[in-house]
Design an enzyme around this catalytic site. Structure first.
Site, PDB file in Angstrom:
ATOM      1  N   ASP A 178       0.837  -1.200   0.000  1.00  0.00           N
ATOM      2  CA  ASP A 178       0.000   0.000   0.000  1.00  0.00           C
ATOM      3  C   ASP A 178       0.875   1.255   0.000  1.00  0.00           C
ATOM      4  O   ASP A 178       0.551   2.252  -0.657  1.00  0.00           O
ATOM      5  CB  ASP A 178      -0.921  -0.020   1.223  1.00  0.00           C
ATOM      6  N   ASP A 207       2.909   1.384  -3.608  1.00  0.00           N
ATOM      7  CA  ASP A 207       2.199   1.879  -4.788  1.00  0.00           C
ATOM      8  C   ASP A 207       2.032   3.408  -4.740  1.00  0.00           C
ATOM      9  O   ASP A 207       2.054   4.081  -5.776  1.00  0.00           O
ATOM     10  CB  ASP A 207       0.859   1.174  -4.995  1.00  0.00           C
ATOM     11  N   GLY A 208       1.881   3.956  -3.531  1.00  0.00           N
ATOM     12  CA  GLY A 208       1.809   5.412  -3.410  1.00  0.00           C
ATOM     13  C   GLY A 208       3.109   6.072  -3.811  1.00  0.00           C
ATOM     14  O   GLY A 208       3.115   7.110  -4.494  1.00  0.00           O
ATOM     15  N   ARG A 248       3.826   8.664  -7.183  1.00  0.00           N
ATOM     16  CA  ARG A 248       4.479   9.973  -7.154  1.00  0.00           C
ATOM     17  C   ARG A 248       5.781   9.957  -7.954  1.00  0.00           C
ATOM     18  O   ARG A 248       6.096  10.920  -8.656  1.00  0.00           O
ATOM     19  CB  ARG A 248       4.749  10.392  -5.702  1.00  0.00           C
ATOM     20  N   SER A 259      -3.543   8.737 -10.006  1.00  0.00           N
ATOM     21  CA  SER A 259      -4.832   8.698 -10.699  1.00  0.00           C
ATOM     22  C   SER A 259      -5.966   8.531  -9.700  1.00  0.00           C
ATOM     23  O   SER A 259      -5.778   7.951  -8.623  1.00  0.00           O
ATOM     24  CB  SER A 259      -4.866   7.546 -11.713  1.00  0.00           C
ATOM     25  N   ASP A 277      -6.939   1.749  -4.243  1.00  0.00           N
ATOM     26  CA  ASP A 277      -6.129   1.654  -3.034  1.00  0.00           C
ATOM     27  C   ASP A 277      -7.011   1.633  -1.792  1.00  0.00           C
ATOM     28  O   ASP A 277      -6.864   0.769  -0.925  1.00  0.00           O
ATOM     29  CB  ASP A 277      -5.173   2.853  -2.987  1.00  0.00           C
ATOM     30  N   ASP A 301      -7.804  -1.505   0.790  1.00  0.00           N
ATOM     31  CA  ASP A 301      -7.513  -1.354   2.218  1.00  0.00           C
ATOM     32  C   ASP A 301      -8.728  -1.681   3.073  1.00  0.00           C
ATOM     33  O   ASP A 301      -8.653  -2.442   4.038  1.00  0.00           O
ATOM     34  CB  ASP A 301      -7.063   0.081   2.530  1.00  0.00           C
TER      35      ASP A 301
END
Length: 229
Positions: A57, A60-61, A65, A71, A78, A82
């Protein structure tokens, strides 16, 4: 005439679906599906897969960036991943601990607070549900305004749930008895649970604040609509 670069060409739906952070999101979904299929037959494998999915999690963030692939679809994917993964774990815990209503109540709070927060974000025209700069609550601002603090609270919450799942030996465990048993002796596990409990408590407090704040936004939106000519 020179060919258009990849950055200049018009994006297609497939391009967005195949963003690197979104592919990581799909892998997380598959990983969680396999993990929950094994949760009662192989607790250790489940715990490893679940935690790796949770760590992804954050990855991927970072990728979103790093590669300029942020997106709306990715943000929703995401959050849905979660919420569903945590909800499933809380349902499992409600089946192995008594009173199970504790975990079902936590599930309801988690889903309701995040759903209302997302809806209020759209009403206010904000780009992210984490934009709480106009909030007057210090804890709410500290949670969403400090990435490391928020990460600690989220990790603490998931670690606590995983530990509780691993400690459950049957389907009639008493939650209070298990926690009291850990508190009787100072061990690395009891210290980890204690640290996790603090982060968990902060996250639940934030969920309550988030629920009330978002509900207020919805109510004020209704009032403004009624009063507008």
């Amino acid at each position: 005439m020179a060919k258009k670069s990849v950055a200049q060409r018009r994006l297609t739906k497939l391009d967005v679906y195949l963003y690197i952070p979104n592919i990581i999101g799909y892998i997380r979904v598959l990983m969680n599906c396999f993990a929950f299929a094994q949760c009662f037959s192989n607790k250790q494998l489940f715990s490893v897969l679940y935690f790796v999915s949770f760590v992804c999690d954050g990855i991927d963030g970072w990728c979103a960036r790093k590669f300029n692939q942020v997106s709306t679809f990715g943000a929703v994917l995401d959050m849905v991943t979660d919420r569903i993964s945590t909800a499933c774990l809380l349902v499992v815990l409600s089946q192995v601990y008594r009173p199970g209503l504790v975990f079902l109540s936590l599930l309801a709070l988690d889903i309701a607070s995040h759903w209302l927060q997302m809806y209020s974000t759209f009403l206010l025209g904000k780009a992210s549900h984490k934009d709480v700069k106009d909030s007057t609550n210090w804890l709410f601002k500290a949670y969403y305004g400090n990435r490391m603090f928020m990460a600690y609270c989220c990790v603490a919450c998931e670690v606590l749930y995983i530990i509780l799942f691993l400690l459950a030996k049957n389907e009639t465990e008493n939650l209070i008895a298990v926690l009291m048993g850990l508190a009787k002796h100072i061990t690395p596990l009891s210290v980890l649970v204690g640290m996790s409990l603090f982060g968990w408590a902060v996250k639940q407090a934030v969920n309550l604040i988030q629920l009330k704040t978002a509900a207020d936004v919805c109510v004020l939106h209704d009032i403004n609509k009624k009063q507008s000519p």
